[in-house]
Design a protein around this motif. Structure first.
Motif, mmCIF file in Angstrom:
data_model
loop_
_atom_site.group_PDB
_atom_site.id
_atom_site.type_symbol
_atom_site.label_atom_id
_atom_site.label_comp_id
_atom_site.label_asym_id
_atom_site.label_seq_id
_atom_site.Cartn_x
_atom_site.Cartn_y
_atom_site.Cartn_z
ATOM 1 N N GLN A 1 1.812 -0.976 -5.755
ATOM 2 C CA GLN A 1 0.773 0.045 -5.965
ATOM 3 C C GLN A 1 -0.614 -0.517 -5.672
ATOM 4 O O GLN A 1 -1.467 0.160 -5.085
ATOM 5 N N GLU A 2 -0.839 -1.763 -6.039
ATOM 6 C CA GLU A 2 -2.128 -2.424 -5.785
ATOM 7 C C GLU A 2 -2.381 -2.551 -4.280
ATOM 8 O O GLU A 2 -3.482 -2.234 -3.789
ATOM 9 N N ILE A 3 -1.369 -3.006 -3.546
ATOM 10 C CA ILE A 3 -1.500 -3.126 -2.092
ATOM 11 C C ILE A 3 -1.788 -1.762 -1.466
ATOM 12 O O ILE A 3 -2.671 -1.620 -0.608
ATOM 13 N N SER A 4 -1.048 -0.755 -1.893
ATOM 14 C CA SER A 4 -1.211 0.594 -1.337
ATOM 15 C C SER A 4 -2.620 1.116 -1.584
ATOM 16 O O SER A 4 -3.223 1.749 -0.707
ATOM 17 N N HIS A 5 -3.140 0.855 -2.773
ATOM 18 C CA HIS A 5 -4.494 1.277 -3.127
ATOM 19 C C HIS A 5 -5.523 0.607 -2.213
ATOM 20 O O HIS A 5 -6.435 1.259 -1.680
#
Length: 321
Positions: free
Chosen positions: A205-209
């Motif tokens: 989720q962090e990477i996607s953000h």
């Protein structure tokens, strides 16, 4: 006679090696102007690859996968790409040969069809899209129920993931350090995927953000500082963090040195050991190239190039020796 010049690429990060919401892989990458791979090909009675290269075996395998029955091809390697360093040489080698045969024998296949035939793009679609389109590429990975496992491209028979976003890369300087060592590959690579995956969902989720709300807007607005911060962030999270942890001390030191001396962002491409730094000023890029070359000369050895993004795919044209 057909000539093919195919580009190298940087693989900035894989996105989702958790698969909780049904998809796996996905990634972002940049096509490079140099270094590049160049071959020439002509009809022959047998299937043959001429030229000293670690990629010759891959080219031979790719040729046999697509050549019409009873036909032959002679491939000359005119300019080589280093193997297993993070520049995507395997995909470019296989697609270059397949594309040459496609032209010579009028097979009428698309790049994606050729990629499936030669078994490339099963985890990351960046190299296939770099060959076809060039530029900055975001690919959407695969349905996990179709793929069924966390595995590298070399161990996957999936077709390349869909290209979700492609855009010309800005006219930014890229300092490219190619240490004289190899990255993880083959059985070791498969083993690392098995051990590291699934990556925690929070990291995915962090990477996607970061991709959606920092990297892509920065690319469109040509904001090199924000783009660089996104690159730096990638090195600390997700599967990329695990790839970085595998690097020799010199690679880590070069990455940090680039960041502290003019690069807006620096990172490791794929499993490394290639390190890239994105630099706005050509003067700063030149200085950084010299200093990083000194660092490599005193440790692993290798070469440091100045390059830029390439906003077109492979060049395929008729010609002569």
């Amino acid at each position: 006679m057909i000539n093919v010049v195919s580009p190298s690429r940087l693989h900035l990060t894989l996105i989702d090696l958790n698969a909780e919401i049904g998809r796996v892989d996905g990634g972002v990458g940049i096509t490079l102007e140099s270094p590049s791979l160049e071959i020439s090909a002509s009809e022959a009675d047998t299937v043959e690859v001429v030229g000293s290269s670690l990629l010759a075996g891959r080219m031979l395998k790719a040729a046999k996968a697509v050549i019409p029955e009873g036909k032959g091809i002679k491939i000359h390697i005119k300019r080589d790409l280093p193997d297993h360093v993070g520049l995507g040489s395997g995909t470019q080698a296989a697609l270059s040969v397949a594309a040459a045969i496609n032209e010579i024998y009028g097979l009428g296949k698309s790049v994606r069809e050729l990629a499936v035939a030669v078994g490339r793009g099963g985890t990351s679609g960046i190299g296939v899209a770099a060959f076809e389109y060039g530029g900055f590429i975001l690919d959407g990975g695969h349905r996990f129920r179709d793929k069924g496992a966390f595995s590298p491209s070399a161990a996957s028979r999936m077709p390349p993931g869909p290209v979700l976003f492609r855009r010309a890369f800005p006219d930014w300087n890229i300092v490219l350090a190619i240490p004289n060592t190899k990255g993880v590959h083959d059985a070791e690579e498969v083993d690392i995927f098995k051990k590291a995956c699934p990556i925690p969902l929070s990291e995915v989720q962090e990477i996607s953000h970061v991709i959606l709300m920092q990297m892509l807007p920065a690319l469109i607005e040509e904001d090199i500082d924000s783009f660089g911060r996104a690159v730096n962030h990638f090195q600390t999270v997700g599967f990329k963090k695990r790839e970085v942890e595998l690097q020799p001390e010199t690679v880590i030191n070069v990455m940090k040195y680039m960041r502290d001396n003019g690069a807006s962002g620096s990172g490791v491409s794929s499993f490394g050991p290639v390190i890239y730094g994105i630099v706005e000023s050509s003067g700063e890029a030149g200085k950084l190239q010299k200093e990083v070359q000194r660092m490599l000369d005193e440790s692993l050895g290798g070469e440091v190039l100045l390059t830029k993004g390439r906003n077109r795919g492979a060049d395929i044209f008729g010609g002569s020796d």
